[in-house]
Design an enzyme around this catalytic site. Structure first.
Site, PDB file in Angstrom:
ATOM      1  N   PHE A 146      34.768  42.853  35.295  1.00 32.86           N
ATOM      2  CA  PHE A 146      35.942  42.286  34.635  1.00 32.86           C
ATOM      3  C   PHE A 146      37.032  42.105  35.684  1.00 32.86           C
ATOM      4  O   PHE A 146      37.428  43.060  36.353  1.00 32.86           O
ATOM      5  CB  PHE A 146      36.461  43.187  33.515  1.00 32.86           C
ATOM      6  CG  PHE A 146      37.554  42.522  32.719  1.00 32.86           C
ATOM      7  CD1 PHE A 146      37.249  41.716  31.633  1.00 32.86           C
ATOM      8  CD2 PHE A 146      38.886  42.668  33.080  1.00 32.86           C
ATOM      9  CE1 PHE A 146      38.264  41.067  30.913  1.00 32.86           C
ATOM     10  CE2 PHE A 146      39.896  42.021  32.375  1.00 32.86           C
ATOM     11  CZ  PHE A 146      39.580  41.227  31.279  1.00 32.86           C
ATOM     12  N   ASP A 231      38.340  44.820  44.048  1.00 32.80           N
ATOM     13  CA  ASP A 231      39.269  44.723  42.927  1.00 32.80           C
ATOM     14  C   ASP A 231      39.607  46.147  42.467  1.00 32.80           C
ATOM     15  O   ASP A 231      38.838  46.779  41.747  1.00 32.80           O
ATOM     16  CB  ASP A 231      38.638  43.905  41.796  1.00 32.80           C
ATOM     17  CG  ASP A 231      39.596  43.751  40.613  1.00 32.80           C
ATOM     18  OD1 ASP A 231      40.624  44.468  40.577  1.00 32.80           O
ATOM     19  OD2 ASP A 231      39.312  42.929  39.718  1.00 32.80           O
ATOM     20  N   LYS A 260      48.333  46.474  37.412  1.00 29.62           N
ATOM     21  CA  LYS A 260      48.457  47.582  36.453  1.00 29.62           C
ATOM     22  C   LYS A 260      49.463  48.650  36.894  1.00 29.62           C
ATOM     23  O   LYS A 260      50.660  48.478  36.759  1.00 29.62           O
ATOM     24  CB  LYS A 260      47.079  48.209  36.198  1.00 29.62           C
ATOM     25  CG  LYS A 260      46.139  47.297  35.391  1.00 29.62           C
ATOM     26  CD  LYS A 260      44.973  48.064  34.847  1.00 29.62           C
ATOM     27  CE  LYS A 260      43.873  47.188  34.264  1.00 29.62           C
ATOM     28  NZ  LYS A 260      44.115  46.729  32.918  1.00 29.62           N
TER      29      LYS A 260
END
Ligand SMILES: Cc1ncc(COP(=O)(O)O)c(C=O)c1O
Length: 422
Positions: A146, A231, A260
């Site tokens: 993701f 990532d 985030k």
């Protein structure tokens, strides 16, 4: 109801239905989610009714320093009183201070930073950087990955449900199984621009790869001239027990994506940090990739303070210590309730609980909610509930979470067969 009229709490879900997303509103109602968040502190969210919830979903991982950390709030207020957004003509001090701090904290020779506003944007930037830097187009990604839902990020993500309605996606992207070095070795060659991999797959179901995986990616990229994009949007900034998850393997990617938690639970911000050898394309084309809001003084000042808080409060070490203890306690629960809980895995405070069927996961989440614990399943794997709480969560709060799990698993143990038919 007229526009602007006062509404009571129960109306918020109706407003979701009328003005935001009717399908989502139905799903929330079905799950019994009607409480409205109001404020937060540490690992606790407080509703408009004054009810407290221990948050193990952590805003999908953004609240590493907890809700409304006083130092980060103070820094935000100070910057807000001076300058929130950049003129984009004059020089921006908070941005370069953050970039310098990231250069010092990231491993190896990672040095330059590009700033944007989300994880997907960081991934978009890294994919473009890899293509322009290498002059090649092929990107290798992994199944179950993701990376976000914009076109480029979606194209390297690995779940058909989200991809299929938007085809054709960005071309020349190949997916190989996550954790499988052989498959990567067969797919990578001198035409590969980049390999994009999460050090631990988050939304894929908290999948921890074999220890040799990341070092072998590095080797294969070095051999073929491909660039490795790590990532770390979900794993970064202490979550796994080290500041960056790649540090567990002792390897340095060419680009490292963050978002985030970089915003300290206060501001949206994303970043790509790159090695000098992967940044030379900017020498001749400094404006080849830009973002109006990216690198704004408010988000950067907040992110800079966030990094300080994470390091000075020893949050990665705390995640390692609490994570080891929690994983072992959850392992005991799995031994006691093997029909409801089929596996427990993770690293630091990034823990996945696998159940035999999404219906069982849904029931667990709903039961936990009733006991004032927030937990969610992983986006690409509905059979895994993940625990990614703020790293400031206390041992007592985690005891409370464990007690609630014990109670819920005990309640659902006799209903497993029925739940699997739902
Ligand atoms: C590993 C990873 N990359 C990228 C993203 C996308 O981030 P955002 O939702 O901020 O676009 C996520 C979000 O969950 C993620 O977990």
């Amino acid at each position: 109801m007229e526009k602007g009229a006062t509404r009571d709490e129960g109306d918020v879900l109706t407003q979701y239905e009328q003005f935001v997303n009717p399908g989502l509103a139905r799903a929330l109602r079905f799950m019994g989610l009607t409480a409205v968040e109001h404020k937060g502190h540490g690992a606790v969210v407080v509703t408009e009714d004054g009810e407290e919830y221990v948050d193990c979903a952590g805003g999908y991982g953004v609240f590493i320093p907890g809700y409304q950390h006083p130092r980060i709030v103070a820094r935000a207020q100070a910057q807000l009183a001076k300058l929130a957004l950049s003129s984009r003509v004059l020089l921006n001090r908070p941005m370069v201070e953050l970039a310098e701090s990231l250069a010092r904290l990231t491993p190896g020779d990672l040095q330059y930073s590009f700033f944007c506003n989300s994880g997907a944007e960081a991934v978009e930037a890294a994919l473009k950087f890899a293509r322009i830097q290498t002059g090649r187009s092929r990107i290798i990604a992994t199944t179950g990955a993701f990376h976000g839902k914009t076109f480029g990020a979606l194209s390297v993500s690995g779940r058909d449900t989200y991809r299929q309605p938007f085809t054709p996606l960005v071309p020349d992207i190949v997916h190989v199984p996550y954790g499988d070095v052989q498959a990567l070795a067969e797919a990578i060659d001198e035409e590969t621009a980049a390999v994009i991999v999460e050090p631990i797959q988050g939304e894929g179901g908290i999948i921890v790869p074999p220890d040799s995986y990341l070092p072998r990616i590095r080797e294969l990229c070095d051999r073929t001239g491909a660039l490795w994009i790590a990532d770390e949007v979900q794993t970064g900034l202490g979550r796994t027990g080290r500041l960056f998850a790649v540090e567990h393997a002792g390897v340095v990617p060419d680009y490292l994506c963050l978002a985030k938690a970089l915003g300290g639970g206060l501001m949206p911000i994303g970043a790509v940090i790159g090695r000098p050898s992967a940044w030379t394309f900017f020498d001749t084309q400094p404006l080849i990739h830009t973002s109006t809001f990216g690198g704004n003084p408010l988000a950067c000042a907040v992110a800079h303070e966030t990094l300080r808080v994470i390091v000075e409060e020893g949050l990665p070490q705390r995640a390692a210590m609490l994570g080891e203890w929690l994983l072992s306690a959850l392992g005991d629960l799995q031994t006691r309730y093997p029909r409801v809980l089929t596996a427990v895995r993770g690293r630091g405070l990034m823990i996945g609980l696998e159940v035999p069927h999404p219906g069982v996961g849904g029931a667990i989440m709903a039961e936990l909610l009733q006991r004032h614990i927030l937990a969610v399943y992983t986006l690409n794997n509905e059979r895994v509930i993940r625990l990614i709480p703020p790293l400031v969560i206390t041992r007592e709060q985690l005891q409370q979470v464990l007690g609630a799990f014990d109670d819920v698993l005990n309640t659902l143990d006799s209903q497993v067969e029925d739940l699997m038919e739902e």
